[in-house]
Design a protein around this motif. Structure first.
Motif, PDB file in Angstrom:
ATOM      1  N   VAL A   1       0.826  -1.202   0.000  1.00  0.00           N
ATOM      2  CA  VAL A   1       0.000   0.000   0.000  1.00  0.00           C
ATOM      3  C   VAL A   1       0.858   1.248   0.000  1.00  0.00           C
ATOM      4  O   VAL A   1       2.006   1.193   0.405  1.00  0.00           O
ATOM      5  N   GLY A   2       0.276   2.340  -0.450  1.00  0.00           N
ATOM      6  CA  GLY A   2       0.911   3.649  -0.256  1.00  0.00           C
ATOM      7  C   GLY A   2       1.428   4.287  -1.518  1.00  0.00           C
ATOM      8  O   GLY A   2       1.506   5.503  -1.610  1.00  0.00           O
ATOM      9  N   GLU A   3       1.835   3.481  -2.483  1.00  0.00           N
ATOM     10  CA  GLU A   3       2.355   4.019  -3.748  1.00  0.00           C
ATOM     11  C   GLU A   3       2.369   2.865  -4.734  1.00  0.00           C
ATOM     12  O   GLU A   3       2.259   1.693  -4.335  1.00  0.00           O
ATOM     13  N   PRO A   4       2.500   3.165  -6.021  1.00  0.00           N
ATOM     14  CA  PRO A   4       2.534   2.063  -6.985  1.00  0.00           C
ATOM     15  C   PRO A   4       3.731   1.160  -6.701  1.00  0.00           C
ATOM     16  O   PRO A   4       4.820   1.654  -6.418  1.00  0.00           O
TER      17      PRO A   4
ATOM     18  N   ASP B   1      -2.426  -5.897  -3.468  1.00  0.00           N
ATOM     19  CA  ASP B   1      -2.020  -4.502  -3.701  1.00  0.00           C
ATOM     20  C   ASP B   1      -3.266  -3.647  -3.488  1.00  0.00           C
ATOM     21  O   ASP B   1      -4.143  -3.580  -4.333  1.00  0.00           O
ATOM     22  N   THR B   2      -3.325  -3.010  -2.315  1.00  0.00           N
ATOM     23  CA  THR B   2      -4.542  -2.290  -1.928  1.00  0.00           C
ATOM     24  C   THR B   2      -4.408  -0.812  -2.221  1.00  0.00           C
ATOM     25  O   THR B   2      -3.562  -0.136  -1.636  1.00  0.00           O
ATOM     26  N   PHE B   3      -5.226  -0.316  -3.119  1.00  0.00           N
ATOM     27  CA  PHE B   3      -5.236   1.121  -3.369  1.00  0.00           C
ATOM     28  C   PHE B   3      -6.321   1.748  -2.509  1.00  0.00           C
ATOM     29  O   PHE B   3      -7.493   1.333  -2.571  1.00  0.00           O
ATOM     30  N   TRP B   4      -5.938   2.718  -1.700  1.00  0.00           N
ATOM     31  CA  TRP B   4      -6.919   3.484  -0.928  1.00  0.00           C
ATOM     32  C   TRP B   4      -6.305   4.782  -0.478  1.00  0.00           C
ATOM     33  O   TRP B   4      -5.134   5.038  -0.733  1.00  0.00           O
ATOM     34  N   GLN B   5      -7.114   5.612   0.125  1.00  0.00           N
ATOM     35  CA  GLN B   5      -6.654   6.908   0.622  1.00  0.00           C
ATOM     36  C   GLN B   5      -7.233   7.085   2.011  1.00  0.00           C
ATOM     37  O   GLN B   5      -8.252   6.468   2.331  1.00  0.00           O
ATOM     38  N   THR B   6      -6.631   7.948   2.785  1.00  0.00           N
ATOM     39  CA  THR B   6      -7.204   8.259   4.094  1.00  0.00           C
ATOM     40  C   THR B   6      -8.676   8.618   3.887  1.00  0.00           C
ATOM     41  O   THR B   6      -9.554   8.178   4.626  1.00  0.00           O
TER      42      THR B   6
ATOM     43  N   ASP C   1      -5.307  10.834  -8.382  1.00  0.00           N
ATOM     44  CA  ASP C   1      -4.351   9.876  -8.933  1.00  0.00           C
ATOM     45  C   ASP C   1      -4.674   9.606 -10.391  1.00  0.00           C
ATOM     46  O   ASP C   1      -5.835   9.647 -10.800  1.00  0.00           O
TER      47      ASP C   1
ATOM     48  N   ILE D   1      -2.345   2.023 -11.022  1.00  0.00           N
ATOM     49  CA  ILE D   1      -2.186   3.415 -10.577  1.00  0.00           C
ATOM     50  C   ILE D   1      -0.872   3.944 -11.151  1.00  0.00           C
ATOM     51  O   ILE D   1       0.169   3.288 -11.019  1.00  0.00           O
TER      52      ILE D   1
ATOM     53  N   ARG E   1       0.346  10.223  -8.519  1.00  0.00           N
ATOM     54  CA  ARG E   1      -0.426  11.450  -8.345  1.00  0.00           C
ATOM     55  C   ARG E   1      -0.410  12.247  -9.646  1.00  0.00           C
ATOM     56  O   ARG E   1       0.617  12.286 -10.340  1.00  0.00           O
TER      57      ARG E   1
ATOM     58  N   LYS F   1       6.627   7.788   2.498  1.00  0.00           N
ATOM     59  CA  LYS F   1       6.346   8.389   1.188  1.00  0.00           C
ATOM     60  C   LYS F   1       7.478   9.354   0.812  1.00  0.00           C
ATOM     61  O   LYS F   1       7.913  10.160   1.633  1.00  0.00           O
TER      62      LYS F   1
HETATM   63  P1  AMP Z   1      -2.792   8.427   2.158  1.00  0.00           P
HETATM   64  O1  AMP Z   1      -4.101   9.096   2.214  1.00  0.00           O
HETATM   65  O2  AMP Z   1      -1.696   9.129   2.863  1.00  0.00           O
HETATM   66  O3  AMP Z   1      -2.901   6.992   2.538  1.00  0.00           O
HETATM   67  O4  AMP Z   1      -2.319   8.435   0.627  1.00  0.00           O
HETATM   68  C1  AMP Z   1      -3.159   8.015  -0.391  1.00  0.00           C
HETATM   69  C2  AMP Z   1      -2.388   8.019  -1.686  1.00  0.00           C
HETATM   70  O5  AMP Z   1      -1.377   6.991  -1.657  1.00  0.00           O
HETATM   71  C3  AMP Z   1      -3.222   7.690  -2.903  1.00  0.00           C
HETATM   72  O6  AMP Z   1      -3.923   8.819  -3.393  1.00  0.00           O
HETATM   73  C4  AMP Z   1      -2.185   7.165  -3.862  1.00  0.00           C
HETATM   74  O7  AMP Z   1      -1.479   8.228  -4.476  1.00  0.00           O
HETATM   75  C5  AMP Z   1      -1.225   6.408  -2.948  1.00  0.00           C
HETATM   76  N1  AMP Z   1      -1.568   4.963  -2.871  1.00  0.00           N
HETATM   77  C6  AMP Z   1      -2.155   4.323  -1.837  1.00  0.00           C
HETATM   78  N2  AMP Z   1      -2.247   3.004  -2.084  1.00  0.00           N
HETATM   79  C7  AMP Z   1      -1.709   2.786  -3.307  1.00  0.00           C
HETATM   80  C8  AMP Z   1      -1.517   1.624  -4.139  1.00  0.00           C
HETATM   81  N3  AMP Z   1      -1.861   0.402  -3.740  1.00  0.00           N
HETATM   82  N4  AMP Z   1      -0.957   1.806  -5.344  1.00  0.00           N
HETATM   83  C9  AMP Z   1      -0.590   3.035  -5.765  1.00  0.00           C
HETATM   84  N5  AMP Z   1      -0.716   4.169  -5.041  1.00  0.00           N
HETATM   85  C10 AMP Z   1      -1.267   4.051  -3.820  1.00  0.00           C
END
Ligand code: AMP
Length: 346
Positions: free
Chosen positions: A83-86, A108-113, A197, A209, A212, A306
């Motif tokens: 998590v956190g970036e590609p 591979d979990t894509f999410w945001q706060t 993103d 992804i 940004r 990050k």
């Molecule tokens: P945060 O809110 O600090 O957790 O950051 C969220 C941002 O982290 C997202 O908008 C993406 O840019 C990046 N991100 C989180 N998970 C992923 C992932 N699995 N793959 C790619 N980017 C991610």
């Protein structure tokens, strides 16, 4: 409201999931202290079943090879998360084969706060994986890919990642500032939640992804994703981690300024620099050839790992007004990078 509020039954389902219990081991500290096996020692000691970390930590540990991982038992592991970036495919493969011994699915979990939970994610062991892709939307999440004019793109495409409807857990406002909530997330493309993103959807419907939107570079009129260039650099065995930013260029608009952290024991040289340029050119195309490559033993990162690209952009342009850098984990790397910056393109 900008979106309809989740109805009563949706909240009930959320409450149901919230009562499921599991024991968590949270680790705070350096994954390399007192030695680089720290993570695996903890996995072994507590019989960790699901291990979740960020690509930056994986790339850091990759630098030291397999031996520190293999010193400890990892047979309790069932699922590996990122998590956190590609995640670049190189790091994905290492995580999958060295850490998980090819038996643990990578999630591979894509999410945001702001999203309150995973929005794009494979279902472990059920979704066929593709290294570097967060795969498909989670239940109830409806993504779309928009072009610059806000039109929805169909099939294989690349553009802005947005969501079309709310789900339980998504943010409902910015505390005390509803106006900011509306402007930040809904103004650019009215009716959609804008993640900020970029993403690519391939012909099989998988989401990738690309980073940004602010991290896109415009080189001679070609839009390049920094994540893609970083991934091409990191595929070289001498590179443990790469970060790419734009530096204004009188002719091309922007040029590529690349910071590379080398694998343990490798020395930086002009030959390596030439190899790296060649590698990016072959993988992406001549347009992506790095203009500047700087050897970066350390990169400016937040405590959650990050990379602070804003700071790297300032270093590339030799601008000392860094703004607030209080979230940096180690501010000494910044001065080192300033002192060793490239003045002339390679
Ligand atoms: P945060 O809110 O600090 O957790 O950051 C969220 C941002 O982290 C997202 O908008 C993406 O840019 C990046 N991100 C989180 N998970 C992923 C992932 N699995 N793959 C790619 N980017 C991610």
């Amino acid at each position: 409201p900008i979106w309809p509020r989740p109805s009563g039954w949706v909240n009930k389902i959320t409450q149901y999931f919230l009562v499921c219990v599991c024991v968590c081991v949270c680790f705070e500290g350096l994954p390399t202290y007192p030695d680089v096996s720290r993570m695996w020692e903890i996995v072994d000691k507590y019989h960790v079943t699901k291990f979740y970390t960020a690509p930056t930590a994986i790339r850091l540990l990759m630098k030291y090879g397999r031996e520190p991982v293999q010193k400890y038992k990892r047979d309790s592991l069932k699922v590996l998360g990122t998590v956190g970036e590609p995640i670049n495919p190189e790091a994905w493969q290492w995580y999958y084969s060295v850490v998980g011994e090819k038996r643990c699915p990578i999630v591979d979990t894509f999410w945001q706060t702001e999203t309150g939970g995973h929005v794009l994610t494979p279902l472990p062991a059920a979704t066929p994986m593709k290294p570097g892709s967060a795969t498909f939307p989670f239940f109830g999440v409806v993504p779309a890919v928009l072009n610059e004019s806000g039109e929805e793109l169909e099939g294989a495409s690349e553009g802005y990642l947005v969501f079309k409807q709310p789900w339980p857990g998504v943010m409902r406002t910015v505390y005390g500032n509803q106006q900011r909530f509306e402007t930040t997330y809904f103004k650019k493309f009215p009716g959609y939640y804008v993640t900020g993103d970029g993403c690519r959807r391939d012909k099989d419907g998988y989401y990738w992804i690309t980073g940004r939107i602010d991290d896109m570079l415009n080189v001679s009129g070609h839009l390049l994703s920094t994540a893609e260039v970083e991934s091409a650099l990191a595929e070289h065995e001498a590179v443990a981690e790469a970060a790419v930013v734009g530096r204004p260029h009188p002719v091309k608009g922007e040029s590529l300024y690349c910071f590379v952290t080398l694998t343990d024991g490798v020395t930086y040289s002009r030959t390596l620099e030439a190899e790296l340029k060649k590698q990016v050119r072959e993988k992406i195309g001549a347009i992506a050839t790095p203009d500047f490559i700087q050897n970066a033993p350390g990169l400016p990162k937040t405590r959650s790992g990050k990379i602070m690209r804003r700071v790297l952009r300032k270093i590339a342009c030799d601008e000392r007004d860094l703004g607030d850098i209080s979230t940096l984990a180690d501010s000494s790397v910044v001065e080192h990078l300033f002192q060793n910056r490239c003045c002339v393109g390679v």
